[in-house]
Design a protein around this motif. Structure first.
Motif, short mmCIF file in Angstrom:
data_model
loop_
_atom_site.label_atom_id
_atom_site.label_comp_id
_atom_site.label_asym_id
_atom_site.label_seq_id
_atom_site.Cartn_x
_atom_site.Cartn_y
_atom_site.Cartn_z
N ALA A 46 -18.29 30.77 -21.21
CA ALA A 46 -18.90 31.98 -21.73
C ALA A 46 -17.87 33.09 -21.89
O ALA A 46 -17.86 33.81 -22.90
N ARG A 47 -17.00 33.23 -20.91
CA ARG A 47 -15.97 34.28 -20.98
C ARG A 47 -15.02 34.01 -22.14
O ARG A 47 -14.64 34.94 -22.88
N LEU A 48 -14.62 32.76 -22.32
CA LEU A 48 -13.64 32.44 -23.36
C LEU A 48 -14.22 32.60 -24.77
O LEU A 48 -13.54 33.11 -25.67
N VAL A 49 -15.46 32.17 -24.98
CA VAL A 49 -16.03 32.29 -26.33
C VAL A 49 -16.37 33.74 -26.67
O VAL A 49 -16.50 34.09 -27.85
N GLU A 50 -16.50 34.59 -25.66
CA GLU A 50 -16.78 36.00 -25.90
C GLU A 50 -15.51 36.83 -26.07
O GLU A 50 -15.57 38.01 -26.43
N THR A 51 -14.35 36.20 -25.83
CA THR A 51 -13.08 36.93 -25.88
C THR A 51 -12.56 37.01 -27.31
O THR A 51 -12.53 36.01 -28.03
N ASN A 52 -12.14 38.19 -27.71
CA ASN A 52 -11.44 38.38 -28.98
C ASN A 52 -9.95 38.26 -28.72
O ASN A 52 -9.32 39.20 -28.24
N PHE A 53 -9.40 37.09 -29.00
CA PHE A 53 -7.98 36.86 -28.78
C PHE A 53 -7.17 37.41 -29.95
O PHE A 53 -7.63 37.46 -31.08
N THR A 54 -5.94 37.79 -29.65
CA THR A 54 -4.97 38.17 -30.67
C THR A 54 -3.68 37.41 -30.40
O THR A 54 -3.21 37.36 -29.25
N VAL A 55 -3.09 36.83 -31.43
CA VAL A 55 -1.83 36.12 -31.27
C VAL A 55 -0.73 37.15 -31.00
O VAL A 55 -0.47 38.03 -31.82
N ALA A 56 -0.12 37.05 -29.82
CA ALA A 56 0.94 37.98 -29.45
C ALA A 56 2.28 37.55 -30.02
O ALA A 56 3.03 38.35 -30.58
N PHE A 57 2.59 36.27 -29.88
CA PHE A 57 3.84 35.73 -30.41
C PHE A 57 3.73 34.22 -30.45
O PHE A 57 2.76 33.63 -29.94
N CYS A 58 4.70 33.59 -31.08
CA CYS A 58 4.71 32.13 -31.19
C CYS A 58 6.01 31.59 -30.59
O CYS A 58 7.03 32.26 -30.60
#
Length: 201
Positions: free
Chosen positions: A108-120
């Motif tokens: 539930a926590r992961l699917v509610e999280t808005n992730f942003t790619v910081a770096f590759c």
């Protein structure tokens, strides 16, 4: 922010945290797009931003800019990639224990999280995604082989293995989405600044 020269034609911006890196990445990208700055490559890291292919005097120019605003949800870039994910990772129960919740609570926590790619880094197409508030320690000993598509957590980051490789991240699920394909333009699905959502499949 500290500015250092890196070789003959590169500059390194040293930042205090990931949000400051993202703020400078966005500022430099916008100024390059507007024609106000010449830079060939913009390469973010965990606490640094490398600008390669800059002209002489760029360090003085950047030093004269006001500090860019730190990112907020309203400032995040519009591009959003949804990753269908099956949450069946071998370490899901361990992460639940670390977070004092259940496996369903982790999902539930992961699917509610808005992730942003910081770096590759690490491998072509491997994106370090920030967004979840709780940290997860790496495994004491890395696995000899993590399958392609495995979704893992380590420290403050979430990542998806684009190819099979050794790895010490805590595995919480997997996806069949292709993260890197040399026949695709661009080859990497996830680039710095991209917003990502894990969607329970």
């Amino acid at each position: 922010m500290r500015l250092r020269r890196a070789g003959a034609s590169a500059l390194l911006i040293e930042c205090g945290d990931g949000d400051e890196v993202e703020a400078w990445r966005r500022e430099v990208s916008n100024r390059r797009d507007a024609g106000d700055l010449r830079v060939i490559d913009i390469v973010p890291g965990a606490r640094t931003l490398l600008l390669d292919g800059v002209e002489p005097g760029t360090d003085t120019l950047i030093a004269s800019w006001p500090p860019p605003a730190r990112p907020t949800p309203e400032h995040r870039e519009a591009s959003l990639v949804e990753i269908p994910t099956v949450f069946d990772g071998d370490d899901l129960a361990d992460v639940a224990e670390l977070w004092s919740t259940s496996s369903d609570g982790v999902v539930a926590r992961l699917v509610e999280t808005n992730f942003t790619v910081a770096f590759c880094g690490f491998a072509p197409g491997f994106a370090y995604m920030r967004g979840h508030e709780l940290t997860v320690p790496r495994l004491d000993a890395p696995r000899p082989r993590v399958p392609a598509g495995a979704v893992g957590l380590a420290g403050e980051y979430c990542g998806i293995y684009p190819t099979a490789s050794p790895g010490g991240w805590r595995l919480v699920g997997h996806t069949t989405t292709s993260l890197f394909d040399v026949r695709r333009e661009p080859p990497a699905l996830l680039a710095p600044g991209t917003r990502v959502r894990l969607v329970a499949a």
